[in-house]
Design a protein around this motif. Sequence first.
Motif, short mmCIF file in Angstrom:
data_model
loop_
_atom_site.label_atom_id
_atom_site.label_comp_id
_atom_site.label_asym_id
_atom_site.label_seq_id
_atom_site.Cartn_x
_atom_site.Cartn_y
_atom_site.Cartn_z
N ARG A 118 0.75 -0.96 -0.11
CA ARG A 118 -0.19 -0.05 0.51
C ARG A 118 1.01 1.28 0.22
N GLY A 119 1.56 0.49 -0.72
CA GLY A 119 2.70 1.98 -1.29
C GLY A 119 3.61 2.45 0.65
N LYS A 261 -1.80 -6.64 10.60
CA LYS A 261 -1.24 -7.83 11.21
C LYS A 261 0.05 -7.50 11.24
N TYR A 262 0.68 -7.31 9.83
CA TYR A 262 2.28 -7.05 10.11
C TYR A 262 3.11 -5.32 9.88
N HIS A 263 1.91 -4.23 10.51
CA HIS A 263 2.60 -3.43 10.02
C HIS A 263 1.62 -2.69 11.18
N ALA A 264 0.40 -3.03 11.97
CA ALA A 264 -0.13 -1.96 12.67
C ALA A 264 0.46 -1.42 13.36
N GLY A 265 0.70 -2.65 14.40
CA GLY A 265 2.01 -2.16 15.92
C GLY A 265 3.60 -1.31 15.36
N LEU A 266 3.82 -1.45 14.89
CA LEU A 266 5.13 -0.65 14.20
C LEU A 266 4.65 0.47 13.60
N ILE A 267 3.87 0.88 13.45
CA ILE A 267 3.64 2.21 12.60
C ILE A 267 3.07 3.35 13.73
N GLN A 268 2.57 2.19 14.29
CA GLN A 268 1.79 3.17 15.93
C GLN A 268 3.58 3.38 17.30
N ARG A 269 4.40 2.39 16.75
CA ARG A 269 5.33 3.06 17.89
C ARG A 269 6.32 3.21 17.12
N LEU A 270 6.23 3.86 16.19
CA LEU A 270 7.25 4.98 15.44
C LEU A 270 6.64 5.42 14.86
N ASP A 271 5.20 6.47 15.37
CA ASP A 271 4.70 7.36 15.66
C ASP A 271 4.83 8.76 14.66
N LEU A 272 4.07 7.49 13.57
CA LEU A 272 4.46 8.43 12.44
C LEU A 272 3.45 9.52 12.18
N ASP A 299 -1.52 5.92 4.38
CA ASP A 299 -1.96 7.07 4.87
C ASP A 299 -2.08 7.47 6.11
N PRO A 300 -0.63 8.06 6.48
CA PRO A 300 -0.38 8.50 7.61
C PRO A 300 -0.71 9.09 8.89
N THR A 301 -1.55 9.76 8.35
CA THR A 301 -2.39 11.33 9.45
C THR A 301 -4.00 9.80 9.62
N THR A 302 -3.79 8.74 9.48
CA THR A 302 -5.47 8.21 9.69
C THR A 302 -4.19 6.29 10.48
N ALA A 303 -3.14 6.61 9.94
CA ALA A 303 -2.64 5.08 10.29
C ALA A 303 -2.81 4.25 9.69
N LYS A 304 -4.00 4.42 8.63
CA LYS A 304 -4.27 3.18 7.26
C LYS A 304 -4.33 3.11 6.15
#
Length: 304
Positions: A118-119, A261-272, A299-304
């Motif tokens: 998803r880019g 499953k693969y990315h939600a946790g790291l997106i949150q931990r890196l606080d994008l 979309d990093p603004t929604t983390a989705k």
Amino acid sequence: MRQSLFLRRLAGCWLAVLIALAGGMSPSVQAAGMIYVGHAPETPADERYDYHWAILRAALDATRASWGDYSLRFAPRMNEARQLQELSHPRGRLNVVIRETNRDYERRYLPVRIPIDRGLLGYRVLLIRDARQADFDGVAGLADLRRFSIIQGDGWGDNAILKQAGLTVVTDPNYDGLFRMLERGLGDAFSRGVAEVEEEIRVYQPQYKHIALERSLLLYYPLPTYFWFGRDAEGQKLAQRVEQGMRLMLRNGEYQRLFQKYHAGLIQRLDLKHRRLIRIDNPFLPPSTPFADRGLWFDPTTAK
């Protein structure tokens, strides 16, 4: 009697081979279904493509009813430049490659134009030496970033993007060697995809103790990553099945489920969401890039 039975069976085997060859399908494909051969990790610690292969397997599973069985195998270890060389040859050692897109690739190879991650690969954080965080705290935009040299691998597709943006790029042909360059101060920052960096820190920080994650910046350049195949008849068939499977996954929600499953946790931990975003143009994108379909992109603004 046994000899006669053996000869009949042998004749039957050769007949099957001749039928398979006449139909344009090798005996191995007849026996094992469609065979996909991807690239093995570049090092034992290289987990960059685990998610991508999970997507491919799910797409092939989703099409098993209509396309039949399949086998996913891996070629001997090779760097990214060699992977594309092998894909260019009809009898190359692999027939599917994971790479970002550009105009040159789309002329030479056949892409499935659905961004696998998803880019997400286009969103980059930096690995730096731990004593240099204050230097990067003062980076407000691209002009400030040009003061620093960026470490990249030889032949990486985004090297040209960084160079055209006026950034200094220093390279090494060996994946492990890139972390060694940073530790030794042979470059200022190592640009990493957000899906790559946590595992790399876990693996390499015990050896290179001064490597640290830069805390404030998020770079972005559009860098859709596709599955690529040869432009021959076999490549077209392999690509067609993968595209059908991926579109089934988009419709039934499996694509989003695997991404989370693969990315939600790291997106949150890196606080994008709260990092300073520096946008970099990618002038090498083909006009066929599917930006109009917003559902394909992170979309990093929604983390989705």
